[in-house]
Write a protein that holds these residues in place. Structure first.
Motif, mmCIF file in Angstrom:
data_model
loop_
_atom_site.group_PDB
_atom_site.id
_atom_site.type_symbol
_atom_site.label_atom_id
_atom_site.label_comp_id
_atom_site.label_asym_id
_atom_site.label_seq_id
_atom_site.Cartn_x
_atom_site.Cartn_y
_atom_site.Cartn_z
ATOM 1 N N VAL A 117 39.163 -33.011 5.421
ATOM 2 C CA VAL A 117 39.647 -31.824 4.862
ATOM 3 C C VAL A 117 40.633 -30.912 5.922
ATOM 4 C CG1 VAL A 117 39.073 -29.421 3.703
ATOM 5 C CG2 VAL A 117 37.777 -31.603 3.449
ATOM 6 N N THR A 118 41.781 -30.678 5.839
ATOM 7 C CA THR A 118 42.617 -29.775 6.881
ATOM 8 C C THR A 118 42.596 -28.404 6.504
ATOM 9 O OG1 THR A 118 44.472 -30.285 5.477
ATOM 10 C CG2 THR A 118 43.942 -31.837 7.449
ATOM 11 N N GLN A 119 42.229 -28.154 5.390
ATOM 12 C CA GLN A 119 42.342 -26.598 4.933
ATOM 13 C C GLN A 119 41.665 -26.494 3.602
ATOM 14 O OE1 GLN A 119 46.055 -24.665 4.799
ATOM 15 N NE2 GLN A 119 44.934 -22.875 5.645
ATOM 16 N N ILE A 176 40.304 -22.809 -5.673
ATOM 17 C CA ILE A 176 39.834 -23.294 -4.297
ATOM 18 C C ILE A 176 41.097 -24.370 -3.929
ATOM 19 C CG2 ILE A 176 38.359 -24.699 -3.131
ATOM 20 C CD1 ILE A 176 36.187 -23.756 -5.049
ATOM 21 N N ASN A 177 41.924 -23.966 -2.974
ATOM 22 C CA ASN A 177 43.249 -24.869 -2.400
ATOM 23 C C ASN A 177 42.521 -25.427 -1.361
ATOM 24 O OD1 ASN A 177 45.167 -23.618 -4.117
ATOM 25 N ND2 ASN A 177 44.695 -21.603 -2.791
ATOM 26 N N LEU A 178 42.578 -26.937 -1.582
ATOM 27 C CA LEU A 178 42.403 -27.934 -0.553
ATOM 28 C C LEU A 178 43.591 -28.949 0.015
ATOM 29 C CD1 LEU A 178 39.132 -29.329 -2.610
ATOM 30 C CD2 LEU A 178 39.012 -28.221 -0.310
ATOM 31 N N ASP A 179 43.624 -28.934 1.085
ATOM 32 C CA ASP A 179 44.612 -29.819 2.000
ATOM 33 C C ASP A 179 43.632 -30.960 2.474
ATOM 34 O OD1 ASP A 179 46.758 -28.540 1.096
ATOM 35 O OD2 ASP A 179 46.761 -27.145 3.041
ATOM 36 N N LEU A 180 43.997 -32.158 2.012
ATOM 37 C CA LEU A 180 43.171 -33.349 2.338
ATOM 38 C C LEU A 180 43.901 -34.357 2.911
ATOM 39 C CD1 LEU A 180 41.365 -33.576 -1.111
ATOM 40 C CD2 LEU A 180 40.418 -32.322 0.984
#
Length: 148
Positions: A68-70, A94-98
């Motif tokens: 999980v980067t963000q 919920i915004n996820l950068d993976l």
């Protein structure tokens, strides 16, 4: 020439007969062969439990070796009435950068959607990652509701 076709047709006939027998047994004993999917209810979070949900998402990502980067929650301004009509619900995105591979990403999303808290995938964008072609960059937006 006909021998392979005859063998294949005999095998198909045996499979058909077995399928018919299974159908007959499922009508006699509902729940024996044909398992019914159990529908479970999801809960709606309160605002004080949002941090626990974020921790649950993070631990599920770690379980499937997803980086999980963000992770950033954001509330939408729109309010919706619940099914009962007495509580106001706020939409929480919920915004996820993976960084993940396809198989683990699918397992991760399945775990989130099957959790006790109502979570759905609103947006999903997958792009390649140049150094490692086995892992992809994923921009994932999850949608849930928070009760006031």
């Amino acid at each position: 020439q006909l021998d392979p076709k005859i063998v294949r047709l005999k095998a198909d006939l045996v499979n058909l007969n077995q399928g018919l027998e299974d159908m007959r047994l499922s009508k006699i004993k509902p729940g024996g062969q044909a398992q019914k999917k159990i529908i479970k209810s999801s809960r709606i979070l309160t605002e004080s439990k949002v941090s626990e949900l974020l921790q649950e998402i993070s631990s599920a990502a770690n379980k499937f070796d997803i980086k999980v980067t963000q992770l950033r929650p954001s509330r939408q301004a729109q309010k919706e009435k619940s099914a009962i009509g007495k509580d106001k619900l706020n939409v929480l995105l919920i915004n996820l950068d993976l960084v993940a591979d396809y198989h683990n990403l699918g397992k991760f999303i399945q775990v989130l959607e099957d959790s006790q808290t109502f979570i759905g995938v609103q947006e999903l964008e997958i792009s390649t990652q140049l150094p490692d072609y086995m892992k992809q960059k994923v921009a994932l937006v999850l949608k849930t509701y928070v009760a006031k």
